[in-house]
Design a protein around this motif. Sequence first.
Motif, mmCIF file in Angstrom:
data_model
loop_
_atom_site.group_PDB
_atom_site.id
_atom_site.type_symbol
_atom_site.label_atom_id
_atom_site.label_comp_id
_atom_site.label_asym_id
_atom_site.label_seq_id
_atom_site.Cartn_x
_atom_site.Cartn_y
_atom_site.Cartn_z
ATOM 1 N N VAL A 43 4.074 9.204 -8.972
ATOM 2 C CA VAL A 43 3.850 8.445 -7.740
ATOM 3 C C VAL A 43 4.540 9.137 -6.566
ATOM 4 C CG1 VAL A 43 4.360 6.283 -6.528
ATOM 5 C CG2 VAL A 43 3.522 6.226 -8.888
ATOM 6 N N LEU A 44 5.788 9.554 -6.767
ATOM 7 C CA LEU A 44 6.522 10.236 -5.698
ATOM 8 C C LEU A 44 5.827 11.532 -5.292
ATOM 9 C CD1 LEU A 44 10.249 9.771 -6.773
ATOM 10 C CD2 LEU A 44 9.019 8.581 -4.951
ATOM 11 N N LYS A 45 5.307 12.257 -6.272
ATOM 12 C CA LYS A 45 4.583 13.493 -5.957
ATOM 13 C C LYS A 45 3.327 13.186 -5.152
ATOM 14 C CE LYS A 45 6.276 16.039 -9.982
ATOM 15 N NZ LYS A 45 5.946 16.605 -11.313
ATOM 16 N N ALA A 46 2.630 12.117 -5.526
ATOM 17 C CA ALA A 46 1.416 11.732 -4.804
ATOM 18 C C ALA A 46 1.732 11.323 -3.369
ATOM 19 C CB ALA A 46 0.714 10.587 -5.535
ATOM 20 N N LEU A 47 2.926 10.767 -3.167
ATOM 21 C CA LEU A 47 3.352 10.354 -1.829
ATOM 22 C C LEU A 47 3.993 11.507 -1.052
ATOM 23 C CD1 LEU A 47 4.972 6.887 -2.690
ATOM 24 C CD2 LEU A 47 2.781 7.277 -1.536
ATOM 25 N N GLY A 48 4.204 12.632 -1.720
ATOM 26 C CA GLY A 48 4.846 13.769 -1.075
ATOM 27 C C GLY A 48 6.336 13.588 -0.874
ATOM 28 N N GLY A 52 9.393 6.225 -16.000
ATOM 29 C CA GLY A 52 9.997 7.349 -15.289
ATOM 30 C C GLY A 52 8.997 8.462 -15.025
ATOM 31 N N ILE A 53 8.192 8.770 -16.029
ATOM 32 C CA ILE A 53 7.145 9.784 -15.866
ATOM 33 C C ILE A 53 6.167 9.351 -14.779
ATOM 34 C CG2 ILE A 53 5.173 10.890 -16.996
ATOM 35 C CD1 ILE A 53 6.785 10.633 -19.648
ATOM 36 N N ASP A 68 0.841 -1.189 0.000
ATOM 37 C CA ASP A 68 0.000 0.000 0.000
ATOM 38 C C ASP A 68 0.880 1.243 0.000
ATOM 39 O OD1 ASP A 68 0.873 0.426 2.686
ATOM 40 O OD2 ASP A 68 -0.779 -0.797 3.435
ATOM 41 N N ARG A 69 0.267 2.408 -0.015
ATOM 42 C CA ARG A 69 1.044 3.644 -0.139
ATOM 43 C C ARG A 69 1.964 3.872 1.052
ATOM 44 N NH1 ARG A 69 -0.888 9.203 -0.479
ATOM 45 N NH2 ARG A 69 -1.873 8.567 -2.412
ATOM 46 N N ALA A 70 1.547 3.490 2.248
ATOM 47 C CA ALA A 70 2.387 3.686 3.424
ATOM 48 C C ALA A 70 3.636 2.813 3.344
ATOM 49 C CB ALA A 70 1.599 3.377 4.694
ATOM 50 N N GLN A 71 3.455 1.560 2.963
ATOM 51 C CA GLN A 71 4.598 0.655 2.842
ATOM 52 C C GLN A 71 5.520 1.084 1.710
ATOM 53 O OE1 GLN A 71 2.980 -3.305 2.425
ATOM 54 N NE2 GLN A 71 2.614 -3.529 4.618
ATOM 55 N N LEU A 72 4.935 1.524 0.604
ATOM 56 C CA LEU A 72 5.739 1.972 -0.528
ATOM 57 C C LEU A 72 6.581 3.189 -0.143
ATOM 58 C CD1 LEU A 72 6.270 1.428 -3.568
ATOM 59 C CD2 LEU A 72 4.508 3.143 -4.054
ATOM 60 N N ALA A 73 5.968 4.137 0.538
ATOM 61 C CA ALA A 73 6.686 5.331 0.972
ATOM 62 C C ALA A 73 7.817 4.966 1.926
ATOM 63 C CB ALA A 73 5.721 6.309 1.640
#
Length: 229
Positions: free
Chosen positions: A126-131, A120-121, A95-100
């Motif tokens: 994804v990184l922007k969405a995760l902050g 890459g795009i 999930d997003r927490a684990q990925l971050a």
Amino acid sequence: MNVLSGGAAAAVVKGVQAQFERETGATLQATFSAVGEMRDRLLAGSPCDLVILTKPLVAQLVASGHVVAGSERSLGLVRTGVAVRAGAAHPPIADRAQLAAAFRAAREIYYPDPEKATAGIHFMNVLKALGLDQELKAAFRPFANGATAMAAMAKSSEAAVIGCTQETEINYTEGVELVGSLPREFELATNYTLGVCTGTREPALAAKLAELVAGPASEGIRRRGGFAF
């Protein structure tokens, strides 16, 4: 016979090269990099008989008259995944927490061109969405394409490394392992598609190569690499 291809299909083209050259007597010269760069090279006039890009880009080239209408063939769908060096522990990324957390734990993060490579795009989005796009900037290690990024990650001397690119580029690269696809929230499945270029002087040879790349001869190579079809 000149091919311009996204890096995700590199192993497929190389896998049928010997058969193509043996059966036709022609020499195959292929260039692999980010799909956006390959499109730009074609538009700039680089010799090209067969192009392998994403389905939307090939459709654009058909519309612009650079690819023969009706020559398009899909190699299959490729998901974007997370990789670590071979033998390293696989972090949870469900999930997003684990990925971050997995990205934050890495000292180096390897990925393809964030402006011209499909993965890459998407990865930067994804990184922007995760902050994390600014927080982890010092760890970023971008390369021209995913295969080059994975090869560099495999050789890194840093203990904590992670990467993100198309799963075929992970599976086909020695020294790295696929952890898994991005979580459902961020999943991306890319349809890699070939097309015969209108500028080819050898349409029959181009059609022969297209059949090898997208037909039964390459099914095993594609499945092992992560293509779904």
